[in-house]
Design a protein around this motif. Sequence first.
Motif, mmCIF file in Angstrom:
data_model
loop_
_atom_site.group_PDB
_atom_site.id
_atom_site.type_symbol
_atom_site.label_atom_id
_atom_site.label_comp_id
_atom_site.label_asym_id
_atom_site.label_seq_id
_atom_site.Cartn_x
_atom_site.Cartn_y
_atom_site.Cartn_z
ATOM 1 N N GLN A 147 0.834 -1.204 0.000
ATOM 2 C CA GLN A 147 0.000 0.000 0.000
ATOM 3 C C GLN A 147 0.868 1.253 0.000
ATOM 4 O O GLN A 147 1.969 1.241 0.562
ATOM 5 C CB GLN A 147 -0.868 0.009 1.256
ATOM 6 C CG GLN A 147 -1.630 -1.286 1.435
ATOM 7 C CD GLN A 147 -2.842 -1.096 2.307
ATOM 8 O OE1 GLN A 147 -3.719 -0.300 1.968
ATOM 9 N NE2 GLN A 147 -2.912 -1.805 3.417
ATOM 10 N N ALA A 310 -7.666 -9.599 0.815
ATOM 11 C CA ALA A 310 -8.614 -8.477 0.717
ATOM 12 C C ALA A 310 -8.149 -7.491 -0.356
ATOM 13 O O ALA A 310 -8.965 -6.970 -1.135
ATOM 14 C CB ALA A 310 -8.739 -7.780 2.072
ATOM 15 N N LEU A 311 -6.849 -7.241 -0.409
ATOM 16 C CA LEU A 311 -6.336 -6.305 -1.425
ATOM 17 C C LEU A 311 -6.332 -6.947 -2.812
ATOM 18 O O LEU A 311 -6.748 -6.337 -3.800
ATOM 19 C CB LEU A 311 -4.903 -5.877 -1.082
ATOM 20 C CG LEU A 311 -4.685 -5.065 0.189
ATOM 21 C CD1 LEU A 311 -3.195 -4.758 0.361
ATOM 22 C CD2 LEU A 311 -5.467 -3.761 0.140
ATOM 23 N N THR A 313 -7.992 -9.403 -4.124
ATOM 24 C CA THR A 313 -9.242 -9.806 -4.763
ATOM 25 C C THR A 313 -10.233 -8.641 -4.907
ATOM 26 O O THR A 313 -11.370 -8.849 -5.330
ATOM 27 C CB THR A 313 -9.937 -10.946 -3.971
ATOM 28 O OG1 THR A 313 -10.259 -10.458 -2.672
ATOM 29 C CG2 THR A 313 -9.049 -12.173 -3.849
ATOM 30 N N LYS A 314 -9.805 -7.422 -4.580
ATOM 31 C CA LYS A 314 -10.777 -6.313 -4.527
ATOM 32 C C LYS A 314 -11.427 -6.003 -5.876
ATOM 33 O O LYS A 314 -12.543 -5.520 -5.943
ATOM 34 C CB LYS A 314 -10.140 -5.053 -3.933
ATOM 35 C CG LYS A 314 -8.995 -4.467 -4.766
ATOM 36 C CD LYS A 314 -8.467 -3.198 -4.137
ATOM 37 C CE LYS A 314 -7.459 -2.498 -5.032
ATOM 38 N NZ LYS A 314 -6.130 -3.091 -5.071
ATOM 39 N N ARG A 315 -10.728 -6.353 -6.972
ATOM 40 C CA ARG A 315 -11.288 -6.070 -8.304
ATOM 41 C C ARG A 315 -12.198 -7.185 -8.814
ATOM 42 O O ARG A 315 -12.876 -7.031 -9.820
ATOM 43 C CB ARG A 315 -10.159 -5.993 -9.329
ATOM 44 C CG ARG A 315 -9.565 -4.694 -9.521
ATOM 45 C CD ARG A 315 -8.561 -4.746 -10.660
ATOM 46 N NE ARG A 315 -7.555 -3.760 -10.390
ATOM 47 C CZ ARG A 315 -6.487 -3.965 -9.646
ATOM 48 N NH1 ARG A 315 -6.245 -5.159 -9.133
ATOM 49 N NH2 ARG A 315 -5.643 -2.991 -9.410
ATOM 50 N N ALA A 321 -13.910 -13.829 -6.354
ATOM 51 C CA ALA A 321 -13.196 -13.535 -5.103
ATOM 52 C C ALA A 321 -13.410 -14.664 -4.105
ATOM 53 O O ALA A 321 -12.479 -15.093 -3.414
ATOM 54 C CB ALA A 321 -13.689 -12.209 -4.527
ATOM 55 N N ASN A 325 -10.471 -16.855 -2.435
ATOM 56 C CA ASN A 325 -10.363 -16.937 -0.975
ATOM 57 C C ASN A 325 -10.404 -18.384 -0.515
ATOM 58 O O ASN A 325 -9.611 -18.807 0.332
ATOM 59 C CB ASN A 325 -11.502 -16.155 -0.308
ATOM 60 C CG ASN A 325 -11.190 -14.662 -0.226
ATOM 61 O OD1 ASN A 325 -10.289 -14.252 0.494
ATOM 62 N ND2 ASN A 325 -11.906 -13.864 -0.980
ATOM 63 N N ASN A 354 -7.041 -10.135 -13.452
ATOM 64 C CA ASN A 354 -6.752 -9.596 -12.122
ATOM 65 C C ASN A 354 -5.257 -9.657 -11.818
ATOM 66 O O ASN A 354 -4.685 -8.718 -11.250
ATOM 67 C CB ASN A 354 -7.529 -10.389 -11.068
ATOM 68 C CG ASN A 354 -7.357 -9.801 -9.687
ATOM 69 O OD1 ASN A 354 -7.663 -8.632 -9.452
ATOM 70 N ND2 ASN A 354 -6.815 -10.589 -8.767
ATOM 71 N N TRP A 358 -3.210 -6.359 -11.001
ATOM 72 C CA TRP A 358 -2.555 -6.257 -9.688
ATOM 73 C C TRP A 358 -1.073 -5.927 -9.859
ATOM 74 O O TRP A 358 -0.513 -5.067 -9.165
ATOM 75 C CB TRP A 358 -2.724 -7.567 -8.928
ATOM 76 C CG TRP A 358 -1.940 -7.614 -7.660
ATOM 77 C CD1 TRP A 358 -0.763 -8.278 -7.458
ATOM 78 C CD2 TRP A 358 -2.248 -6.960 -6.417
ATOM 79 N NE1 TRP A 358 -0.315 -8.075 -6.186
ATOM 80 C CE2 TRP A 358 -1.208 -7.277 -5.509
ATOM 81 C CE3 TRP A 358 -3.290 -6.137 -5.981
ATOM 82 C CZ2 TRP A 358 -1.188 -6.802 -4.201
ATOM 83 C CZ3 TRP A 358 -3.262 -5.669 -4.667
ATOM 84 C CH2 TRP A 358 -2.233 -6.003 -3.798
#
Length: 380
Positions: A147, A310-311, A313-315, A321, A325, A354, A358
């Motif tokens: 981040q 969480a980061l 799979t956010k898209r 997702a 997970n 993705n 990413w």
Amino acid sequence: MPPLNTRWDIFCTVVDNYGDIGVTWRLARQLVSEQAMTVRLWVDDLRAFERLCPEIDISLDQQWQQGVEVRHWPAEWQEVEAADVVIAAFACQLPSVYMDAMAAREKPPLWMNLDYLSAEDWVVGCHGLPSVKYKSVQKYFFFPGFQPGTGGLLRESGLLERRQQFQQDPEAQRQFLHGLGIDPAPGAQLISLFAYENAGLASWLDVLAADSTPTHLLVPEGRILGDVARWLGVESLAIGATHVRQALTVQVLPFVRQDQYDQLLWCCDFNAVRGEDSFVRAQWAGRPMLWHIYQQDEDIHLDKLDAFLALYTKRLSPAAAEAMNGLWRAWSAGRPIGDHWLEARKHWPELQENARAWCLEQALQADLATALVQFYRNWI
Ligand code: TRH
């Protein structure tokens, strides 16, 4: 810019496996080749180092490799002058004589702890904070991360361009694979498997074998081999061994140089990785992946896993997702993943997109070596 010839000492204790040396060796090379720094890398276990860099002469206390001065960290520490910047990797304890040498400098060095990688939110708040002090020398926390506000990830200059070029060149890939003795059947999906022991493996291999798409599974020498051998029903697996079970070909690879491992990841449709460094390298490969996170006491690794998911799979759509997970959590818990794999396959194009997105998003951050130099620049 900090003055050229700023001297850096990086300290690495090999706690287990290859991540400690993998990360520090990568960083040391990059500080030399891209930031024009003078770097000494102190390593307590040259045998682990030799696996990633076969040129290492394990009998030498001092040698130069790719512009880095590699020093064997001796049990009995001799006095040396402390560098301008001192990095203790993964909270390793510096020799007390060296700490005194840091304190004896007219201008104290910048002393940093290069921490473990985590996607947890608290990392942003702690990155760059002062830690303990030894006499006049202040230590700082330096956290890699995903981040903005963290130290970023190790990424060599031009890495993604080199990767893209290689991935667009089927002949270069064929030659690279052939050089490792890998000649996949046309149309076979390539999967690399680098993981710790995992009871969930058999269920995955079952579905890959029963699949209508052929799979060529590449397994670098390492801790998962026992589980692979058990599933195949063979006593042991030597390097180069190849076994076919229905649609699944399993091939054991030698442990290759770090840059070759990158290329292997770039060739594969899917990469199972572990620890810290291979995890990041698989992200730079821009292909769907599976992480076997390093297990920690009191299951604190599960928080790290969820924070990353969480980061990452956010898209994704909720269904994709959920599939990711499920797959990742089951794998890191050693539970069967066969059904999760089949579920993930239903969302393949989305997972591929993705992985690409990413990778590009992460590449917007300054890389870790640049961030360290910037930190030093701000500090002076
Ligand atoms: O080996 P790892 O599990 O390493 C670590 C250590 O366990 C460490 O103590 C822990 O703190 C850390 O994980 C989180 O996984 P990692 O980090 O992926 O390191 C493997 C290194 O080996 C990486 O630099 C890639 C390299 N490698 C090669 O150079 N050639 C190969 O063939 C393979 C399979 C890996």
